[in-house]
Design a protein around this motif. Structure first.
Motif, mmCIF file in Angstrom:
data_model
loop_
_atom_site.group_PDB
_atom_site.id
_atom_site.type_symbol
_atom_site.label_atom_id
_atom_site.label_comp_id
_atom_site.label_asym_id
_atom_site.label_seq_id
_atom_site.Cartn_x
_atom_site.Cartn_y
_atom_site.Cartn_z
ATOM 1 N N LEU A 8 4.610 5.952 10.348
ATOM 2 C CA LEU A 8 5.105 4.590 10.138
ATOM 3 C C LEU A 8 6.468 4.599 9.460
ATOM 4 C CD1 LEU A 8 1.780 2.934 8.879
ATOM 5 C CD2 LEU A 8 2.676 3.039 11.213
ATOM 6 N N GLU A 27 -3.732 2.185 -0.432
ATOM 7 C CA GLU A 27 -3.704 1.280 0.693
ATOM 8 C C GLU A 27 -5.132 1.047 1.162
ATOM 9 O OE1 GLU A 27 0.347 3.450 2.146
ATOM 10 O OE2 GLU A 27 -1.499 3.670 3.262
ATOM 11 N N SER A 66 -4.487 9.119 3.193
ATOM 12 C CA SER A 66 -3.729 7.888 3.421
ATOM 13 C C SER A 66 -2.229 8.155 3.490
ATOM 14 C CB SER A 66 -4.033 6.868 2.320
ATOM 15 O OG SER A 66 -3.666 7.373 1.049
ATOM 16 N N ARG A 67 -1.766 9.167 2.769
ATOM 17 C CA ARG A 67 -0.340 9.523 2.831
ATOM 18 C C ARG A 67 0.008 10.122 4.193
ATOM 19 N NH1 ARG A 67 4.434 7.914 1.080
ATOM 20 N NH2 ARG A 67 5.988 9.598 1.059
ATOM 21 N N LYS A 120 0.665 7.682 6.903
ATOM 22 C CA LYS A 120 1.808 6.797 6.659
ATOM 23 C C LYS A 120 3.124 7.419 7.136
ATOM 24 C CE LYS A 120 3.673 3.679 3.170
ATOM 25 N NZ LYS A 120 3.588 3.195 1.761
ATOM 26 N N TYR A 121 3.172 8.733 7.292
ATOM 27 C CA TYR A 121 4.423 9.381 7.707
ATOM 28 C C TYR A 121 4.949 8.847 9.046
ATOM 29 C CZ TYR A 121 4.102 12.835 3.936
ATOM 30 O OH TYR A 121 4.059 13.446 2.708
#
Length: 521
Positions: free
Chosen positions: A296, A4, A289-290, A293-294
């Motif tokens: 979201l 991303e 980046s992971r 994202k959690y």
């Protein structure tokens, strides 16, 4: 693997080296395809590098994935074929806060220079994409509402994201870490600093993947997911150590890329099919980046969860847990980043070492700006001070920042936005900002109210977006520094608030006029 970056996803693929296909004609003049013939690829290397490159290439070749895509024959030539310009490494974004373009969390990596390589087949321009399969594609039939289908799709995306992350982290260990250690391209200590605690994150995500797989019912639907996530999210506190190390890891990796063997190995990896044209830092940044994202994904699951669902009570608690962990990682990472750059400041005079610099705990932003002579400066806006520097290198090739002129305490800064077309201050910009008779654009001025040695600095951003980002951060830093100064001095002066500071709380961060009026007093 998806990376991303500014809302985009980039993937790519390449054909298998060494496999060629020829076209034969029968007596009727019709073309017919011949079975693949494997021929050795001609090599163009220097004698003293042949053995070393052979070892590296063997490791790269073992990691490449098979492909059925046919490619054109490789012709023997002394020219370089298939040399791909390396993708420029994108900036390490600050967790929870990204200031793009000229304002960045990390230092931009220099593009890898091209060097003579052995001739190899040209990579395909078409990306080899990951499977974009949805949950509804995995089931033959279902009797669910549109809202429940959406919920299952988001849970499926969460599961697939874990699986892809695990695959990529294991690839990094197998293709990058282990070969570089075995071939002595870097020392074990250097690799430990660059990869950090990456290896310890793999079991964490495998554990979540197993838990999510166990939740699937007979029709591949997931019922209650909230308790599972709520129990697993505390494991992500391990990310504090990993993310705090990233700024130092990035700096060391950029430094090591100047070494020929490191640059050559990383370029071969980037040109190979398994990398999808991504460099090593892209892979090392995947856990960060992971992590962000959690929240979201969890919010999306929450939107699709009906009021009567069992997850209605547990999802808010799980969301609170992950948001607090992300906030903690962000705070600790900011402190580590600030400490890293403070250690790399090189002061030319003792008077430049302001106590406000050492007392700062985090960075608002930093990046490249030009002064009124057109000189490129790297400017740091610390919690309590603004520091202008010129990048340089130390004896070991590491990056340092030579302090330029006198730093400014944030509490004493006057901020003035310079409208496009004006030079301001009674002085010309000597053509550096304009390049001729063009109008001056994207400029602002900072000055000090109390330090005689601190002259006004007229600075220019790369574009209007960067200029507004700088102005917004400067306003926030000025207001918070003055509030801190007022709170510190208040017990010694009076039990009543100072009337001259009352206007600070009324300032709007989006109003240029108000800030200019107050800072000019």
């Amino acid at each position: 693997m998806e990376v991303e970056e500014a809302g985009e996803t980039r993937t790519s693929w390449s054909a298998v080296p060494g496999e060629t296909y020829s076209i034969l004609c029968d007596h009727a003049g019709k073309k017919r395809k011949q079975d693949p013939v494997h021929e050795p690829v001609p090599r163009i290397i220097e004698n003293d590098e042949e053995e070393e490159e052979g070892e590296i290439s063997d490791h790269i070749k073992d990691s490449e994935e098979p492909s059925n895509k046919r490619v054109k024959p490789v012709t023997k030539s002394n020219s370089l074929t298939g040399v791909i310009t390396p993708v420029k490494t994108p900036a390490l974004k600050r967790i929870g806060q990204s200031i793009s373009r000229s304002i960045s969390f990390r230092t931009e990596a220099r593009p890898l220079p091209l060097a003579p390589l052995r001739s190899r087949p040209k990579a395909s321009s078409f990306p080899r994409r990951r499977s974009s399969q949805c949950w509804s594609d995995t089931v033959e039939s279902h009797d669910l509402t549109a809202k429940e289908i959406k919920r299952q799709e988001v849970i499926y995306e969460l599961t697939q994201g874990e699986r892809q992350l695990i695959d990529d982290l294991e690839l990094v260990k197998k293709v990058y870490y282990e070969p570089m250690l075995k071939l002595d391209i870097m020392t074990e200590s250097e690799l430990g600093h660059i990869f950090g605690t990456l290896d310890s994150l793999i079991p964490l995500h495998k554990d979540l993947l197993r838990r999510l797989e166990r939740l699937k019912g007979s029709e591949k639907t997931v019922g209650e997911v909230g308790p599972t996530l709520m129990n697993w999210f505390p494991c992500l506190e391990a990310y504090v150590t990993y993310c705090c190390n990233q700024v130092r890891a990035k700096a060391l990796l950029d430094q090591k890329k100047h070494e020929k063997r490191v640059e050559h190995f990383l370029r071969l990896c980037q040109e190979s099919s398994f990398s999808r044209k991504l460099d090593l830092w892209n892979f090392l940044d995947l856990p960060r980046s992971r992590l962000v994202k959690y929240p979201l994904l969890l919010k999306e699951i929450q939107k699709c969860t009906p009021p009567e669902h069992p997850d209605e009570d547990t999802l808010p608690d799980a969301l609170e847990i992950i948001q607090s962990i992300v906030a903690e990682v962000n705070k600790k990472t900011g402190e580590a980043e600030c400490q890293f750059y403070k250690q790399r400041l090189a002061f030319l005079e003792d008077c430049q070492e302001l106590p406000e610099i050492q007392q700062s705990r985090f960075l608002y932003c930093h990046g490249e700006l030009k002064n009124n002579k057109g000189q490129r400066l790297h400017v740091f806006l610390f919690e309590l001070a603004l520091v202008l520097t010129r990048p340089g290198e130390d004896r070991d090739g590491g990056q340092v920042f030579n302090v330029y002129r006198q730093p400014l305490p944030n509490a004493l800064i006057n901020l003035e936005e310079i409208p496009d077309g004006e030079t301001g201050g009674g002085s010309t910009f000597r053509g550096a900002f304009t390049g001729g008779n063009d109008k001056v654009k994207n400029c602002f001025r900072v000055s000090s109210r109390g330090r005689s040695k601190a002259h006004p600095y007229s600075l220019q951003a790369n574009d209007s977006f960067s200029k507004q980002q700088w102005i917004t951060c400067l306003r926030q830093a000025i207001i918070q520094s003055r509030d801190r100064t007022a709170q510190t001095s208040q017990p010694h002066l009076s039990s009543h608030p100072d009337p001259s500071l009352c206007h600070i709380a009324e300032l709007s961060l989006s109003s240029d006029t108000e800030m200019a009026d107050h800072t000019s007093r």
